[in-house]
Design a protein around this motif. Structure first.
Motif, mmCIF file in Angstrom:
data_model
loop_
_atom_site.group_PDB
_atom_site.id
_atom_site.type_symbol
_atom_site.label_atom_id
_atom_site.label_comp_id
_atom_site.label_asym_id
_atom_site.label_seq_id
_atom_site.Cartn_x
_atom_site.Cartn_y
_atom_site.Cartn_z
ATOM 1 N N THR A 22 0.754 -1.236 -0.084
ATOM 2 C CA THR A 22 0.043 0.161 -0.087
ATOM 3 C C THR A 22 0.973 1.276 -0.135
ATOM 4 N N ASP A 23 2.016 1.083 0.671
ATOM 5 C CA ASP A 23 3.084 2.308 0.331
ATOM 6 C C ASP A 23 4.498 1.580 -0.112
ATOM 7 N N PHE A 24 4.851 1.881 -1.218
ATOM 8 C CA PHE A 24 5.915 1.349 -2.156
ATOM 9 C C PHE A 24 7.313 1.563 -1.259
ATOM 10 N N ARG A 116 14.462 -1.828 -9.404
ATOM 11 C CA ARG A 116 14.967 -3.328 -9.887
ATOM 12 C C ARG A 116 13.793 -4.062 -10.202
ATOM 13 N N PHE A 117 13.796 -4.702 -11.466
ATOM 14 C CA PHE A 117 12.674 -5.599 -11.983
ATOM 15 C C PHE A 117 13.350 -6.787 -12.026
ATOM 16 N N VAL A 118 12.658 -7.980 -11.453
ATOM 17 C CA VAL A 118 13.372 -9.306 -11.846
ATOM 18 C C VAL A 118 12.293 -10.089 -12.351
ATOM 19 N N TRP A 119 12.679 -10.945 -13.280
ATOM 20 C CA TRP A 119 11.889 -11.894 -14.139
ATOM 21 C C TRP A 119 12.245 -13.440 -13.592
ATOM 22 N N SER A 120 11.545 -14.218 -13.038
ATOM 23 C CA SER A 120 12.183 -15.618 -12.855
ATOM 24 C C SER A 120 11.008 -16.659 -12.622
ATOM 25 N N GLY A 121 11.184 -17.969 -12.588
ATOM 26 C CA GLY A 121 9.896 -18.629 -12.436
ATOM 27 C C GLY A 121 9.597 -19.240 -13.855
ATOM 28 N N ILE A 122 10.158 -18.882 -14.622
ATOM 29 C CA ILE A 122 9.705 -18.995 -16.210
ATOM 30 C C ILE A 122 9.356 -20.258 -16.474
ATOM 31 N N SER A 123 8.421 -20.809 -16.969
ATOM 32 C CA SER A 123 8.100 -21.899 -17.601
ATOM 33 C C SER A 123 7.121 -21.732 -18.865
ATOM 34 N N ALA A 124 6.503 -22.592 -19.654
ATOM 35 C CA ALA A 124 5.586 -22.688 -20.489
ATOM 36 C C ALA A 124 4.053 -21.986 -20.035
ATOM 37 N N THR A 125 3.830 -22.316 -18.600
ATOM 38 C CA THR A 125 2.705 -21.798 -18.160
ATOM 39 C C THR A 125 2.620 -20.910 -16.972
ATOM 40 N N TRP A 129 7.278 -11.964 -11.748
ATOM 41 C CA TRP A 129 7.804 -10.506 -11.997
ATOM 42 C C TRP A 129 7.756 -9.844 -10.705
ATOM 43 N N GLU A 130 8.903 -8.983 -10.295
ATOM 44 C CA GLU A 130 8.850 -8.272 -9.057
ATOM 45 C C GLU A 130 9.605 -7.010 -9.209
ATOM 46 N N GLN A 131 9.103 -6.024 -8.598
ATOM 47 C CA GLN A 131 9.402 -4.673 -8.530
ATOM 48 C C GLN A 131 10.075 -4.466 -7.028
ATOM 49 N N ALA A 132 11.230 -4.025 -7.013
ATOM 50 C CA ALA A 132 11.771 -3.411 -5.829
ATOM 51 C C ALA A 132 12.375 -2.198 -5.966
ATOM 52 N N TRP A 141 17.172 -3.397 -0.581
ATOM 53 C CA TRP A 141 16.053 -3.303 -1.698
ATOM 54 C C TRP A 141 14.709 -3.571 -0.839
ATOM 55 N N LEU A 142 13.746 -2.869 -1.247
ATOM 56 C CA LEU A 142 12.210 -3.256 -0.667
ATOM 57 C C LEU A 142 11.409 -3.505 -1.773
ATOM 58 N N THR A 143 11.032 -4.766 -1.807
ATOM 59 C CA THR A 143 10.142 -5.547 -2.830
ATOM 60 C C THR A 143 8.827 -4.822 -2.621
ATOM 61 N N ASN A 144 8.128 -4.126 -3.537
ATOM 62 C CA ASN A 144 6.854 -3.581 -3.280
ATOM 63 C C ASN A 144 5.841 -3.948 -4.203
ATOM 64 N N TRP A 145 5.930 -4.773 -5.262
ATOM 65 C CA TRP A 145 5.061 -5.223 -6.019
ATOM 66 C C TRP A 145 5.471 -6.700 -6.769
#
Length: 159
Positions: A22-24, A116-125, A129-132, A141-145
């Motif tokens: 609620t507060d990034f 920072r954007f991170v893409w992970s856990g990638i598979s066909a399905t 994504w996370e933003q910090a 870093w504080l992950t906020n989304w």
């Protein structure tokens, strides 16, 4: 090493489970969760793609334009929100070992932040994504989304 096909996994329709502070900038703030849908398509023979996410809970949509630079072998990720109608400063980075990390500078509520954007856990399905944000140049870093992407069940297309 990154390639123009790093984001091929993301083409098509997805259901999205969002989890957002609620507060990034406040590590003690509450989280809100909501669903959405997104659709991604390729451009420029794979060296670019666009996705549009619909977030009815927020009453807005977002758009990401991703561009691959063959000289630097890095991607730029450029986000725009229907709420503001403006393009935010890009983040830049690449994939290594199935994980994409992208960094840039922006401001949030008048404060300069490292993003920072991170893409992970990638598979066909699935994909994640996370933003910090960092207020100290990337020391902490504080992950906020975060967004958890899953392919929609056949017969119920997203978007």
């Amino acid at each position: 090493m990154s390639s123009p096909h790093d984001f091929d996994f993301f083409h098509g329709n997805w259901d999205v489970r969002n989890r957002m502070r609620t507060d990034f900038l406040d590590p003690d703030s509450d989280w809100t969760e909501f669903t959405g849908t997104t659709r991604c398509w390729s451009l420029f023979d794979g060296t670019a793609n666009v996705d549009e996410i619909d977030m009815p809970h927020l009453g807005q949509r977002g758009l990401t334009l991703r561009l691959f630079d063959p000289e630097t072998r890095q991607w730029s990720l450029n986000w725009a929100s229907s709420r503001t109608g403006r393009l935010f400063p890009p983040v830049f980075g690449q994939f290594a070992d199935g994980r994409g990390e992208f960094y840039g500078d922006d401001s949030h509520e008048g404060q300069d932040v490292r993003v920072r954007f991170v893409w992970s856990g990638i598979s066909a399905t699935t994909a994640r994504w996370e933003q910090a944000f960092s207020l100290d140049g990337g020391e902490n870093w504080l992950t906020n989304w975060s967004m958890e992407f899953t392919r929609p069940v056949c017969g119920t297309p997203a978007g």
